[in-house]
Design a protein around this motif. Sequence first.
Motif, PDB file in Angstrom:
ATOM      1  N   VAL A   1     -40.016 -13.732 -18.403  1.00 28.73           N
ATOM      2  CA  VAL A   1     -40.733 -14.608 -17.464  1.00 28.73           C
ATOM      3  C   VAL A   1     -42.221 -14.631 -17.794  1.00 28.73           C
ATOM      4  CG1 VAL A   1     -41.454 -14.858 -15.048  1.00 28.73           C
ATOM      5  CG2 VAL A   1     -39.053 -14.465 -15.597  1.00 28.73           C
ATOM      6  N   ASP A   2     -42.804 -13.464 -18.075  1.00 26.24           N
ATOM      7  CA  ASP A   2     -44.222 -13.417 -18.424  1.00 26.24           C
ATOM      8  C   ASP A   2     -44.512 -14.191 -19.709  1.00 26.24           C
ATOM      9  OD1 ASP A   2     -44.768 -11.913 -16.193  1.00 26.24           O
ATOM     10  OD2 ASP A   2     -44.869 -10.001 -17.263  1.00 26.24           O
ATOM     11  N   LEU A   3     -43.602 -14.110 -20.660  1.00 23.76           N
ATOM     12  CA  LEU A   3     -43.779 -14.832 -21.916  1.00 23.76           C
ATOM     13  C   LEU A   3     -43.675 -16.346 -21.703  1.00 23.76           C
ATOM     14  CD1 LEU A   3     -44.058 -14.795 -25.030  1.00 23.76           C
ATOM     15  CD2 LEU A   3     -41.548 -14.642 -25.125  1.00 23.76           C
ATOM     16  N   ALA A   4     -42.665 -16.756 -20.924  1.00 26.70           N
ATOM     17  CA  ALA A   4     -42.425 -18.186 -20.715  1.00 26.70           C
ATOM     18  C   ALA A   4     -43.423 -18.819 -19.759  1.00 26.70           C
ATOM     19  CB  ALA A   4     -41.002 -18.404 -20.197  1.00 26.70           C
ATOM     20  N   MET A   5     -43.964 -18.041 -18.844  1.00 22.51           N
ATOM     21  CA  MET A   5     -44.820 -18.597 -17.796  1.00 22.51           C
ATOM     22  C   MET A   5     -46.054 -17.712 -17.632  1.00 22.51           C
ATOM     23  SD  MET A   5     -45.144 -21.115 -15.762  1.00 22.51           S
ATOM     24  CE  MET A   5     -43.596 -21.830 -16.223  1.00 22.51           C
ATOM     25  N   PRO A   6     -47.033 -17.824 -18.541  1.00 17.16           N
ATOM     26  CA  PRO A   6     -48.219 -16.970 -18.443  1.00 17.16           C
ATOM     27  C   PRO A   6     -49.082 -17.271 -17.204  1.00 17.16           C
ATOM     28  CG  PRO A   6     -48.405 -18.483 -20.298  1.00 17.16           C
ATOM     29  CD  PRO A   6     -47.051 -18.674 -19.719  1.00 17.16           C
ATOM     30  N   ILE A   7     -48.940 -18.462 -16.648  1.00 15.04           N
ATOM     31  CA  ILE A   7     -49.638 -18.761 -15.393  1.00 15.04           C
ATOM     32  C   ILE A   7     -48.663 -18.543 -14.244  1.00 15.04           C
ATOM     33  CG2 ILE A   7     -51.239 -20.398 -16.448  1.00 15.04           C
ATOM     34  CD1 ILE A   7     -49.469 -22.641 -15.295  1.00 15.04           C
ATOM     35  N   HIS A   8     -49.213 -18.268 -13.072  1.00 19.78           N
ATOM     36  CA  HIS A   8     -48.346 -18.004 -11.919  1.00 19.78           C
ATOM     37  C   HIS A   8     -47.605 -19.275 -11.529  1.00 19.78           C
ATOM     38  CE1 HIS A   8     -49.982 -14.143 -11.825  1.00 19.78           C
ATOM     39  NE2 HIS A   8     -50.881 -14.248 -10.874  1.00 19.78           N
ATOM     40  N   HIS A   9     -46.321 -19.112 -11.279  1.00 21.74           N
ATOM     41  CA  HIS A   9     -45.470 -20.211 -10.851  1.00 21.74           C
ATOM     42  C   HIS A   9     -44.509 -19.662  -9.813  1.00 21.74           C
ATOM     43  CE1 HIS A   9     -42.362 -23.321 -10.937  1.00 21.74           C
ATOM     44  NE2 HIS A   9     -43.290 -24.107 -11.493  1.00 21.74           N
ATOM     45  N   PRO A  10     -44.237 -20.425  -8.753  1.00 20.51           N
ATOM     46  CA  PRO A  10     -43.355 -19.915  -7.694  1.00 20.51           C
ATOM     47  C   PRO A  10     -41.968 -19.500  -8.206  1.00 20.51           C
ATOM     48  CG  PRO A  10     -44.430 -21.935  -6.974  1.00 20.51           C
ATOM     49  CD  PRO A  10     -44.794 -21.742  -8.411  1.00 20.51           C
ATOM     50  N   LEU A  11     -41.407 -20.220  -9.160  1.00 20.37           N
ATOM     51  CA  LEU A  11     -40.083 -19.859  -9.669  1.00 20.37           C
ATOM     52  C   LEU A  11     -40.134 -18.590 -10.521  1.00 20.37           C
ATOM     53  CD1 LEU A  11     -38.507 -23.312 -10.543  1.00 20.37           C
ATOM     54  CD2 LEU A  11     -37.982 -21.810  -8.611  1.00 20.37           C
ATOM     55  N   ALA A  12     -41.255 -18.364 -11.197  1.00 17.10           N
ATOM     56  CA  ALA A  12     -41.409 -17.114 -11.949  1.00 17.10           C
ATOM     57  C   ALA A  12     -41.371 -15.932 -10.990  1.00 17.10           C
ATOM     58  CB  ALA A  12     -42.710 -17.132 -12.744  1.00 17.10           C
ATOM     59  N   ARG A  13     -42.031 -16.101  -9.880  1.00 14.10           N
ATOM     60  CA  ARG A  13     -42.024 -15.032  -8.877  1.00 14.10           C
ATOM     61  C   ARG A  13     -40.620 -14.802  -8.330  1.00 14.10           C
ATOM     62  NH1 ARG A  13     -45.594 -14.296  -3.339  1.00 14.10           N
ATOM     63  NH2 ARG A  13     -44.585 -12.339  -2.806  1.00 14.10           N
ATOM     64  N   VAL A  14     -39.882 -15.884  -8.097  1.00 17.72           N
ATOM     65  CA  VAL A  14     -38.507 -15.753  -7.608  1.00 17.72           C
ATOM     66  C   VAL A  14     -37.672 -14.952  -8.610  1.00 17.72           C
ATOM     67  CG1 VAL A  14     -36.365 -17.023  -7.122  1.00 17.72           C
ATOM     68  CG2 VAL A  14     -38.531 -17.837  -6.183  1.00 17.72           C
ATOM     69  N   GLY A  15     -37.794 -15.288  -9.892  1.00 17.97           N
ATOM     70  CA  GLY A  15     -37.034 -14.556 -10.908  1.00 17.97           C
ATOM     71  C   GLY A  15     -37.353 -13.071 -10.901  1.00 17.97           C
ATOM     72  N   LYS A  16     -38.635 -12.754 -10.822  1.00 21.07           N
ATOM     73  CA  LYS A  16     -39.039 -11.344 -10.809  1.00 21.07           C
ATOM     74  C   LYS A  16     -38.579 -10.644  -9.534  1.00 21.07           C
ATOM     75  CE  LYS A  16     -43.057 -11.456 -13.806  1.00 21.07           C
ATOM     76  NZ  LYS A  16     -44.449 -11.035 -13.907  1.00 21.07           N
ATOM     77  N   ASP A  17     -38.696 -11.318  -8.404  1.00 23.55           N
ATOM     78  CA  ASP A  17     -38.273 -10.716  -7.137  1.00 23.55           C
ATOM     79  C   ASP A  17     -36.769 -10.468  -7.102  1.00 23.55           C
ATOM     80  OD1 ASP A  17     -40.897 -10.800  -6.329  1.00 23.55           O
ATOM     81  OD2 ASP A  17     -40.632 -12.429  -4.873  1.00 23.55           O
ATOM     82  N   VAL A  18     -35.999 -11.405  -7.645  1.00 26.00           N
ATOM     83  CA  VAL A  18     -34.546 -11.234  -7.664  1.00 26.00           C
ATOM     84  C   VAL A  18     -34.170 -10.075  -8.592  1.00 26.00           C
ATOM     85  CG1 VAL A  18     -32.359 -12.327  -8.330  1.00 26.00           C
ATOM     86  CG2 VAL A  18     -34.042 -13.611  -6.991  1.00 26.00           C
ATOM     87  N   GLY A  19     -34.851  -9.953  -9.720  1.00 23.71           N
ATOM     88  CA  GLY A  19     -34.608  -8.810 -10.606  1.00 23.71           C
ATOM     89  C   GLY A  19     -34.914  -7.497  -9.915  1.00 23.71           C
ATOM     90  N   ALA A  20     -36.023  -7.455  -9.188  1.00 25.80           N
ATOM     91  CA  ALA A  20     -36.383  -6.243  -8.448  1.00 25.80           C
ATOM     92  C   ALA A  20     -35.353  -5.951  -7.357  1.00 25.80           C
ATOM     93  CB  ALA A  20     -37.776  -6.385  -7.844  1.00 25.80           C
ATOM     94  N   ALA A  21     -34.827  -6.991  -6.740  1.00 22.99           N
ATOM     95  CA  ALA A  21     -33.799  -6.800  -5.707  1.00 22.99           C
ATOM     96  C   ALA A  21     -32.543  -6.183  -6.305  1.00 22.99           C
ATOM     97  CB  ALA A  21     -33.472  -8.138  -5.029  1.00 22.99           C
TER      98      ALA A  21
END
Length: 128
Positions: free
Chosen positions: A77-97
Amino acid sequence: MNEFLRLRIRAFGYAFSGWWYVIRTQRNAWIHAIISIVIVVLCLFLNLPARDWAVIILTIALVWISEFLNTALEAVVDLAMPIHHPLARVGKDVGAAAVLISAIAAVLVGIFIIGPALWQKIAPFFAR
């Protein structure tokens, strides 16, 4: 050394490199490592039967696998989206979940398997 064997050895090297990356960069991996070691030592002390060991080992592996996949997801996600994006956050949050769910499941497995065996060992110290 034949090519097949050399490629397998190289694959193991990549896997251990990934494992070391997680240990070096993820604070929670240190927590998983310490708890994993404590649980293995405790299970040795309790002399658990093979079936209980199998469940404990699978549970420890589940938590580690979740942590590894979460770390890989975060890196991609960090590689694909170096700027903050709401869907990037969703991906990271779901992984953490996913890591959280596996950790909660591990605690419950520990309570059900280790709890009774541990209580049986320590109960005499509380008897009068």
